[in-house]
Design a protein around this motif. Structure first.
Motif, short mmCIF file in Angstrom:
data_model
loop_
_atom_site.label_atom_id
_atom_site.label_comp_id
_atom_site.label_asym_id
_atom_site.label_seq_id
_atom_site.Cartn_x
_atom_site.Cartn_y
_atom_site.Cartn_z
N TRP A 1 20.67 -1.11 -74.95
CA TRP A 1 20.98 0.06 -75.60
C TRP A 1 19.65 0.38 -76.40
N TRP B 1 24.81 -6.08 -65.68
CA TRP B 1 25.96 -5.33 -66.06
C TRP B 1 27.26 -5.73 -65.45
N TRP B 2 27.17 -5.99 -64.04
CA TRP B 2 28.23 -6.09 -63.23
C TRP B 2 28.73 -7.71 -63.44
N PHE C 1 21.05 -11.06 -70.82
CA PHE C 1 21.73 -9.83 -70.43
C PHE C 1 21.25 -9.58 -68.85
N ASP D 1 28.45 -8.89 -66.32
CA ASP D 1 28.65 -8.98 -67.86
C ASP D 1 28.05 -10.09 -68.45
N GLU E 1 18.73 -5.98 -76.32
CA GLU E 1 19.92 -5.42 -76.10
C GLU E 1 19.45 -3.91 -75.11
N VAL F 1 27.06 -8.04 -71.93
CA VAL F 1 26.12 -6.83 -72.07
C VAL F 1 27.25 -5.66 -72.09
N ARG F 2 28.21 -5.56 -71.49
CA ARG F 2 29.18 -4.53 -71.42
C ARG F 2 29.69 -4.26 -72.97
N ALA F 3 29.61 -5.06 -73.72
CA ALA F 3 30.31 -4.86 -75.25
C ALA F 3 29.12 -4.56 -76.21
N GLU F 4 27.86 -4.52 -75.74
CA GLU F 4 26.77 -3.96 -76.71
C GLU F 4 26.74 -2.47 -76.58
#
Length: 937
Positions: free
Chosen positions: A272, A827-828, A344, A830, A270, A834-837
């Protein structure tokens, strides 16, 4: 140094000194395992890596080259499975000479030393001085990837040789006579003993090194390619004795079939987790059972890419001061980072188009080349600081490195926000509320460590900015700081226990029936301790939280976990491996899904057919008049099978059925295996059906080794009959009668070996003799002779494939920019959600896991209101969980809330039309029979 990009080859004394430093690091990490009479044990160590090798070399000492293991899955071709790797030279030597526990400990240390030494030589090859190269060696050897993957020893083998691959490729380009032969030997060693994923990454690494080194020189491309390709082909040939049997066995396993995208990308790194580069324990650690950043503790190991805080700063320094010299590690880091991200970014789909990458999972394991790249970058950066005469340029580079680690430290501190202010997330469930307090205390310690490591790392680099002309002695300070940081963290990660915990047979073994040559067991309804409970009487091999509790693992083998029973001379009808046999899964009624820990429900008929002598369980014994249960310490029960079918039996009644129907019959509660033998094809030369008598006449049989059986068929056999051996069928079994004619073998009952009984009886010898082993051995011997000849030729002739094309400084930042662009694209789009991670999402997932576990305990205790409260809160966080909706429906119905129950079941089916509990609930309205399993994990 002869040039800015090339270093003088280190002499023997320097190499010996680097090796000695690597030994000191290994000893500092694991003193008790090497000298204190303790051994590694956790999870895959005990279940596979130590156990497989201990069993195989015990057979070798008894004079048997074992290709078959009767102790797993009622028989399994363990040599072809590759994880044993007995012919990998370091393993062969150590396990042949030392007790298994000590041999494993020294194998771990040896490969850490090899990894550190290889990273040192590679850094020297890319122009770093001795002190800077020492940083690369220390950072790589004690890095998070290597330390956490002691439990995955085959990956550690691959990691140890990873730096040697590019070093030998570059030496080949330099015209070294020995380098191609050494490269072939290292690649062959990887094929013999390393995890296939590590071998694939090594090949990718070799390819990138070749492209980088060849540059734009046609002579380098043609000459270098021929030498390196020859080395690769020679490596495959040298390892053919292992490669050919494995290649033949693979299609018979779950990894031989197409796998899903979810499987391929399971364990993606992930984005993050970038904060764990400076704070690996930001989301807890399995050392004290505080890890909350993934589904279980193993996710911590799979995603750990920690190389030390100062290492990150110095890697940035290299990119600023000497981007041209940093091209090789920078591009490698960028590629590895993108592949680590897995689902991702769109890039991982491209990788899965390549052969062999279509059945691998855990993209986060690309943290291995990423770790190596960071270590080499840091060495180049430290060397550049020593060489750079312009103080302003040094300060500018150090400013970038300092901002990077301070920024990462700040992000790591911010990532701990869920624990500093959990809010309503700490309200539900007693287990979770108590756990949040523990996690908050651990998080405060992590915050303090982040501050200390960041400040100390900055102070270690300060002399390069504060002086007009740096001294070479300054380079030793970051090395010492990184060593202390990594060793102080890593020495606590891998738990050790006294060796006799592993080697001494647990109480269950003494309670097993005394049968020759060994009893065969199965485990049913065993409670695995995936988390440390407050009042547990037993600790499993999988239980995290070992700090301060090491002695509790004396009970680790009490339930005889799969494969562990091999250490105690006990057979099993199940097993634990990545290469699960498809016929066994079908016979057990399990889905053909890749995995390692199947837990089938055994029927009475299957227990008889497997000749199970006893079943190990927890909570209670096996009920029924044919079972005698005995209670043991730690809530463990051993239930004896009073009258199992004989291991070898004569049968006069059989019936031919399609294979799928056989599986259904043996798994049905009404099937009696003592009435008829089920065959998928008529026996050779006999009728498709016969009903001429008993099917359980015992025969005398003997075991002359793990892969040899002899069965005495009575001389007075009259009429047609077949012999069934409760050993898993494999196409490499061969049968002969009285040392002469071959007997055709076929499969009985969907799984077992069978043959037609000879008309006049005799002694039938069954031998597992894979032709692939003979073919592979012949190829390996021929390759060894070819290698000797190639070495003799290269002694007489020297080749030069030197590239004269320098690399442009823009390549390193371009590669990093491309990686950032791919991450932004993911990210664009998703990609993979990935945006929810993030750590908040991970914290919520951890809360859900805790609430679900407590709901299970509450259901078993009959506390239905607590079950409803816990599941309702869980579903607020994950409303698309069909399983939780079904469980909530069961709880509603038990509480008399019928309309809410029906609505919950319908929501479950709307999410997953195949959800079994909801289907049964809406189909029959009678759930009493499902209550015990309603909340099973």
């Amino acid at each position: 140094m002869t040039s800015p990009a090339e270093g003088d080859p280190p002499g023997r004394r320097e190499i010996a000194l680097a090796f000695a430093v690597a030994v000191l690091v290994a000893v500092a990490l694991f003193p008790r395992a090497l000298f204190g009479g303790a051994t590694f044990f956790h999870y895959d160590t005990w279940l596979q890596n130590l156990t497989f090798r201990a069993w195989w070399f015990e057979q070798l000492r008894a004079g048997h080259f074992a290709t078959w293991c009767p102790g797993m899955f009622a028989g399994y071709p363990l040599f072809a499975e590759t994880q044993t790797g007995p012919l990998y030279p370091p393993v062969f030597v150590l396990f042949s000479l030392l007790p298994a526990t000590l041999a494993f400990s020294w194998s771990v240390a040896l490969h850490l030393v090899l990894g550190g030494t290889g990273a040192y030589l590679l850094a020297r090859r890319f122009g770093a001085g001795p002190a800077a190269a020492a940083l690369a060696g220390v950072a790589f050897e004690s890095s998070g990837f290597l330390v956490t993957h002691v439990v995955h020893f085959n990956l550690l083998i691959g990691a140890a040789w990873m730096p040697w691959i590019p070093w030998l490729v570059t030496r080949t380009f330099d015209g070294s006579r020995a380098a191609p032969i050494a490269l072939a030997a290292v690649l062959a060693g990887l094929l013999l003993g390393a995890h296939p994923y590590a071998t694939l990454m090594a090949l990718v690494l070799a390819a990138w090194t070749f492209v980088h080194r060849a540059g734009r020189s046609p002579a380098a491309w043609t000459g270098g390619a021929s030498a390196i390709l020859a080395a690769g082909l020679l490596a495959v040939a040298l390892a053919a004795v292992q490669v050919v049997p494995t290649r033949e066995f693979l299609p018979q396993t779950t990894r031989g079939e197409a796998v899903s995208w979810d499987f391929l990308t399971f364990g993606s790194w992930e984005p993050w987790r970038i904060v764990t580069l400076v704070a690996p324990d930001r989301v807890g650690t399995p050392v004290d059972d505080t890890f909350w950043g993934g589904p279980d503790w193993s996710h911590y190991a799979e995603t750990c890419a920690y190389v030390g805080t100062a290492t990150i700063a110095l890697a940035a320094v290299a990119l600023v001061l000497v981007p041209a010299r940093a091209t090789w590690p920078a591009v490698l880091a960028a590629i590895s980072f993108v592949l680590m991200l897995g689902r991702f970014t769109p890039a991982y789909r491209v990788l899965t188009w390549l052969p062999l990458f279509q059945s691998t999972r855990l993209p986060s394991r690309f943290a291995l080349p990423f770790t190596l790249a960071l270590a080499i970058l840091a060495a180049i950066g430290l060397d550049a600081l020593v060489r750079e005469p312009d103080a302003r340029r040094r300060r500018r580079a150090l400013l970038v490195g300092g901002i990077l680690i301070v920024g990462l430290g700040a992000l790591a501190w911010a990532a701990g926000a869920p624990l500093r202010a959990p809010g309503e997330m700490a309200d539900v469930g007693r287990m979770w509320s108590q756990r949040v307090l523990t996690l908050s205390t651990q998080a405060a310690a992590v915050d303090a460590r982040i501050a200390v490591t960041t400040i100390v790392s900055l102070l270690a680099l300060l002399p390069f900015a504060a002086t007009r002309r740096p001294r070479a002695l300054f380079a030793t300070l970051p090395v010492v700081v990184v060593a202390i940081e990594l060793i102080s963290w890593g020495r606590a990660f891998n738990p050790t226990v006294p060796a006799h915990f592993v080697t001494d047979a647990p109480p269950a073994v003494a309670s097993l029936p005394h049968v020759a040559p060994r009893p065969r067991i199965f485990r049913q309804g065993v409670d695995e301790m995936w988390t440390r409970g407050p009042a547990g009487t037993r600790t499993d091999l999988v239980t995290p939280g070992w700090r301060g509790h090491e002695r509790t693992y004396e009970s680790g083998a009490w339930t005889l976990p799969p494969n562990s029973q091999l250490l105690y001379d006990v057979d099993s009808g199940e097993g634990f491996t990545s290469l699960l046999p498809l016929d066994w899964l079908d016979w057990m009624g399990l889905a053909r899904q890749p995995g390692a820990t199947p837990r089938p429900d055994l029927t009475e008929a299957q227990a008889d057919l497997l000749s199970i002598d006893a079943v190990v369980s927890t909570g209670s014994g096996i009920g029924g008049e044919r079972w005698e249960a005995r209670a043991l310490p730690g809530d463990v029960y051993v239930s004896h099978n009073v009258d199992p079918l004989p291991r070898a039996r004569l049968a006069r009644s059989w019936r031919t059925q399609p294979l799928a129907h056989i599986g259904e019959l043996v798994r049905s509660a009404s099937y009696d295996p003592r009435e008829v033998v089920l065959l998928e094809e008529p026996p050779p030369g006999l009728a498709p059906e016969a009903h001429a008598g008993a099917v359980d006449v015992p025969l005398i049989w003997r075991e002359a080794g793990p892969d040899v059986r002899t069965i005495d068929v009575p001389r007075d056999v009259a009429g047609d009959a077949i012999v069934v051996l409760a050993e898993r069928y494999d196409p490499d079994w061969r049968a002969t009668i009285d040392g002469g004619a071959d007997l055709p073998l076929f499969r009985a009952e969907g799984l077992f070996l069978a043959f037609v009984a000879p008309d006049h009886g005799g002694t039938v010898r069954l031998e597992h003799a894979p032709s692939s082993l003979r073919t592979g051995a012949f190829v390996s011997i021929a390759a060894l002779l070819a290698a000797l000849g190639w070495g003799w030729i290269r002694r007489r002739r020297r080749y030069e494939f030197l590239s004269a094309a320098p690399h442009r400084a823009v390549w390193a930042p371009a590669a990093i920019g491309a990686a950032a662009l791919l991450l932004g694209l993911g990210w664009w789009l998703d990609a993979g959600g990935v945006r929810a991670e993030g750590t908040v999402a991970a914290f919520r997932a951890a809360a859900r896991r805790s609430w679900d576990a407590e709901a299970t305990a509450a259901w078993q205790a009959g506390a239905v209101p607590a079950v409803i409260e816990l599941l309702e809160r869980s579903l607020r966080l994950a409303p698309d969980d069909a399983n939780s909706w079904s469980r909530l429906g069961l709880a509603y119905r038990t509480a008399g809330r019928e309309s809410e129950a029906e609505l919950a079941f319908r929501k479950a089916l709307a999410i997953d039309p195949q959800e079994p509990r909801a289907r049964r609930a809406l189909g029959t309205g009678n759930l009493q029979g499902d209550r015990d399993n309603a909340t099973a994990p």
